[in-house]
Design an enzyme around this catalytic site. Sequence first.
Site, PDB file in Angstrom:
ATOM      1  CG  LEU A   1      -0.727   0.109  -0.188  1.00 56.56           C
ATOM      2  CD1 LEU A   1      -1.395   0.461   1.140  1.00 56.56           C
ATOM      3  CD2 LEU A   1      -1.604  -0.836  -0.987  1.00 56.56           C
ATOM      4  CG  ASP A   2      -1.878   3.380  -6.496  1.00 54.53           C
ATOM      5  OD1 ASP A   2      -0.762   3.045  -6.918  1.00 54.53           O
ATOM      6  OD2 ASP A   2      -2.953   2.998  -6.991  1.00 54.53           O
ATOM      7  CE  LYS A   3      -0.280  12.651  -2.613  1.00 56.96           C
ATOM      8  NZ  LYS A   3      -0.120  13.891  -3.415  1.00 56.96           N
TER       9      LYS A   3
ATOM     10  NE  ARG B   1      -6.613   4.511  -8.752  1.00 62.08           N
ATOM     11  CZ  ARG B   1      -5.641   5.404  -8.865  1.00 62.08           C
ATOM     12  NH1 ARG B   1      -4.406   5.112  -8.455  1.00 62.08           N
ATOM     13  NH2 ARG B   1      -5.887   6.579  -9.399  1.00 62.08           N
TER      14      ARG B   1
ATOM     15  CB  THR C   1      -4.446   3.117  -2.165  1.00 69.99           C
ATOM     16  OG1 THR C   1      -4.995   3.300  -3.476  1.00 69.99           O
ATOM     17  CG2 THR C   1      -4.995   1.825  -1.576  1.00 69.99           C
TER      18      THR C   1
END
Length: 328
Positions: free
Chosen positions: A144-146, A245, A148
């Site tokens: 997961l993105d930082k 996103r 998120t």
Amino acid sequence: MSRIVTEKKIRIEIPPGKKKERIDVFLSNSIEHSTRSKVQKLIKAGLVLVNGAGVKSNYLVNPGDIIDVTIPIPPRPEETIPEEIPLDIVYEDEYLLIVNKPPGMVTHPAFGNYSGTLVNALLGYTNKLSQLNDNVRPGIVHRLDKNTSGLLLIAKDEWTHAQLAKQFSAHTIEREYWAVCWGIFKEKKGEVVGNIARSTKDRKIFAVSENHGKHAHTFYEVIEEYEFASLVKLRLKTGRTHQIRVHMSHIHHPVFGDPTYGGRKIVYGAELPKMKSRVENLLKIMERQALHAKTLGFIHPHTKEKVFFDSEPPEDFRRLVEKLKTQR
């Protein structure tokens, strides 16, 4: 102490119409793998210049400003170091882990970010992690993105890892995300299909492309509507970098608070009274993209049973939703 062997230079030009914002807040939302405290240290060390001059952390960025940032990069360690960092473990057995990742935590070590990651925390918790990846990503099946939050699947052995990876590749893993997106959707349920590729304008970010990139497919459904935003659940058919996103921004409903894809400016409701101050207050609550990986379902490789896990959004997400409800 590690010797600094290289550095990363970033130049940011503030576009017209950008609202005034503290430079430490602006840079922490604009630079990948950064935090406000890290940015403040760079500013104090004289490594952040605005129009060629040093500034303080409370400097308000203005349209037309040119910001130059120098980030010292320590050498990559030979191995990832275990760290005692608390983990929110949703489920664990002898084969796998389900972890609820908090916002602000990087999934695995990467260039310039070798500590404080989920992998550092996992190594501090157990020495039983799959080695199917390289040595900086033990056990990591997906990421997961930082900024998120939400559920991540961790494999403890190579066979389990390989079987789970096959399910991801076949798109049979069920994943549902919740997001607060700008605007009211004309179609309350729909899908976005569009290749995702590196942006031709900025290679650090992604964009929908007709002729390049990888196929990406996102399903969405509106849960609840507010005056100028919507709570939306999203399901991924594919799993591209920044997919939700990018796709939401592409259809003009960027994820609220997203600094990279247009979520921190007024997209809808500019005509509403006191809109600027209202949005500024909401952005203080949500200093990241309002995106949470809420559910995760898959076939357990060993039991062959369908398992399903759910998680509540973190506090900042819940506060944002409650505030939007009271503003209707």
